[in-house]
Design an enzyme around this catalytic site. Sequence first.
Site, short mmCIF file in Angstrom:
data_model
loop_
_atom_site.label_atom_id
_atom_site.label_comp_id
_atom_site.label_asym_id
_atom_site.label_seq_id
_atom_site.Cartn_x
_atom_site.Cartn_y
_atom_site.Cartn_z
N LYS A 1 0.83 -1.22 0.00
CA LYS A 1 0.00 0.00 0.00
C LYS A 1 0.85 1.26 0.00
CE LYS A 1 -4.46 -1.32 1.51
NZ LYS A 1 -5.44 -1.45 2.57
N LYS B 1 -4.92 -9.53 -6.89
CA LYS B 1 -6.18 -9.96 -6.26
C LYS B 1 -7.29 -8.98 -6.64
CE LYS B 1 -6.22 -7.58 -1.93
NZ LYS B 1 -6.33 -7.42 -0.54
N LYS C 1 -11.23 -3.65 -3.87
CA LYS C 1 -12.14 -2.50 -3.89
C LYS C 1 -11.50 -1.34 -4.63
CE LYS C 1 -13.70 -3.16 0.94
NZ LYS C 1 -12.69 -3.21 1.99
P1 TYM Z 1 -10.74 -5.61 3.88
O1 TYM Z 1 -11.86 -4.66 4.00
O2 TYM Z 1 -9.60 -5.27 2.98
O3 TYM Z 1 -11.26 -7.03 3.41
C1 TYM Z 1 -12.33 -7.62 4.11
C2 TYM Z 1 -12.25 -9.14 4.00
O4 TYM Z 1 -12.35 -9.53 2.62
C3 TYM Z 1 -11.26 -10.40 2.32
N1 TYM Z 1 -10.87 -10.17 0.91
C4 TYM Z 1 -10.72 -11.15 0.03
N2 TYM Z 1 -10.87 -12.48 0.12
C5 TYM Z 1 -10.65 -13.21 -0.99
N3 TYM Z 1 -10.28 -12.66 -2.19
C6 TYM Z 1 -10.12 -11.33 -2.32
N4 TYM Z 1 -9.79 -10.80 -3.50
C7 TYM Z 1 -10.34 -10.51 -1.18
N5 TYM Z 1 -10.28 -9.17 -0.97
C8 TYM Z 1 -10.60 -8.98 0.33
C9 TYM Z 1 -10.15 -9.98 3.28
O5 TYM Z 1 -9.21 -11.02 3.44
C10 TYM Z 1 -10.93 -9.70 4.53
O6 TYM Z 1 -11.20 -10.90 5.23
N6 TYM Z 1 -7.57 -5.87 7.72
C11 TYM Z 1 -8.91 -6.29 7.31
C12 TYM Z 1 -9.99 -5.64 8.15
C13 TYM Z 1 -9.89 -5.90 9.60
C14 TYM Z 1 -10.07 -7.16 10.27
C15 TYM Z 1 -9.94 -6.89 11.65
C16 TYM Z 1 -10.32 -8.45 9.80
C17 TYM Z 1 -9.67 -4.98 10.59
N7 TYM Z 1 -9.70 -5.58 11.79
C18 TYM Z 1 -10.04 -7.92 12.61
C19 TYM Z 1 -10.42 -9.47 10.77
C20 TYM Z 1 -10.28 -9.20 12.13
C21 TYM Z 1 -9.06 -5.91 5.86
O7 TYM Z 1 -8.14 -5.55 5.21
O8 TYM Z 1 -10.28 -5.92 5.36
#
Ligand code: TYM
Length: 344
Positions: A115, A207, A210
């Site tokens: 990032k 991957k 968003k």
């Molecule tokens: P975020 O918002 O980027 O993603 C949310 C969830 O979606 C999954 N994900 C994917 N899974 C499969 N293929 C993809 N292309 C893909 N893109 C996103 C992510 O693995 C995630 O599970 N750091 C976390 C947010 C967070 C969190 C937490 C998660 C903050 N605190 C505590 C678990 C526990 C995140 O980046 O979310």
Amino acid sequence: MSQFSPRVFSGIKPSGDLTLGNYLGAIKRFVPLQKTHACIYCVVDLHAITVWQDPKDLKQATYEVAAAYLAAGVDPAQHIIFNQSQVLQHAELGWIFNCVARMGWMQRMTQFKDKAGKNAQNVSLGLFAYPSLMAADILLYKATHVPVGEDQKQHLELTRDIAQKFNNDFASSIRSNGFDENYFPMPEPVIAGPATRVLSLRDGAKKMSKSDASSMATIYMLDDGDAIAKKIKKAKSDPEPLPGEVDGLEGRLEAANLVGIYAALSDTSPQDVLDQFGGQGFGAFKPALAEVAVAQLAPIAEEMRRYLAQPDEIERILAEGAERASQIASETMKEVRDIVGFVS
Ligand code: TYM
């Protein structure tokens, strides 16, 4: 027997339109866990602002993540849905963990490196500290299981390192305050199923995200049926027919991705998909995939729109969830404050 009762925590950032990756890698998998675990699903708005968010968009994106949880089948009466910034203890424990975690641990985080890119001097301090706030999210509730996509694996390993270091650094205070020496649990990542890393439809090396600039690379949860079908039709594939065995997908990133998406959407395995489509080309497979995708996603999108038309109802659910989350969070923080030695 662990002293910790099984509890699930996971979160999604309100930082853009939700994608098929978010759905298959996380949200869809949140639902069945409700049968076996107490579940807490958070809209992690404090994490979202580690990169700039327009305040209007942040609010709307927060409603959208909450609507997706609800539309997919998370039950806010039996479990908890809330947004992170309404429970102040996340920031409080996050700060304590900033003082437990080491700079070198954060510097190794591949997501930070991706990032920040070449711009590492100019990103927010919050982006660097992101994983320690994530550890706070999970450990505030002493969660034992964390369903996430593959990209979060390293953050979960760091969460365990922080839990372990806290338990070690404060061992004697933990004991003298009468707590078990394993004060924080070692939470398990739950990374399972055929779609833990959904890839971009345009580039099998990336991957699905968003923040992809190309909307053709990404299926959004709120896409209509025509948009979904068009994106699948134009998705990058290869000229070979599908193999009969999973091994035959080796080195065929785009083909493996589309087969994984089909399997995850239809609750089968990639081998089941190949049993059905092995020997056929993408001309036959893509329309079948589009049909499954529209059949699964359209009703969820419709339900999300229904919730999004009633933001007051979403706010009510989030406020009620925050109140219940706060009860657990404030109990943990009372203990942690004693362990750290704060006068309260
Ligand atoms: P975020 O918002 O980027 O993603 C949310 C969830 O979606 C999954 N994900 C994917 N899974 C499969 N293929 C993809 N292309 C893909 N893109 C996103 C992510 O693995 C995630 O599970 N750091 C976390 C947010 C967070 C969190 C937490 C998660 C903050 N605190 C505590 C678990 C526990 C995140 O980046 O979310």
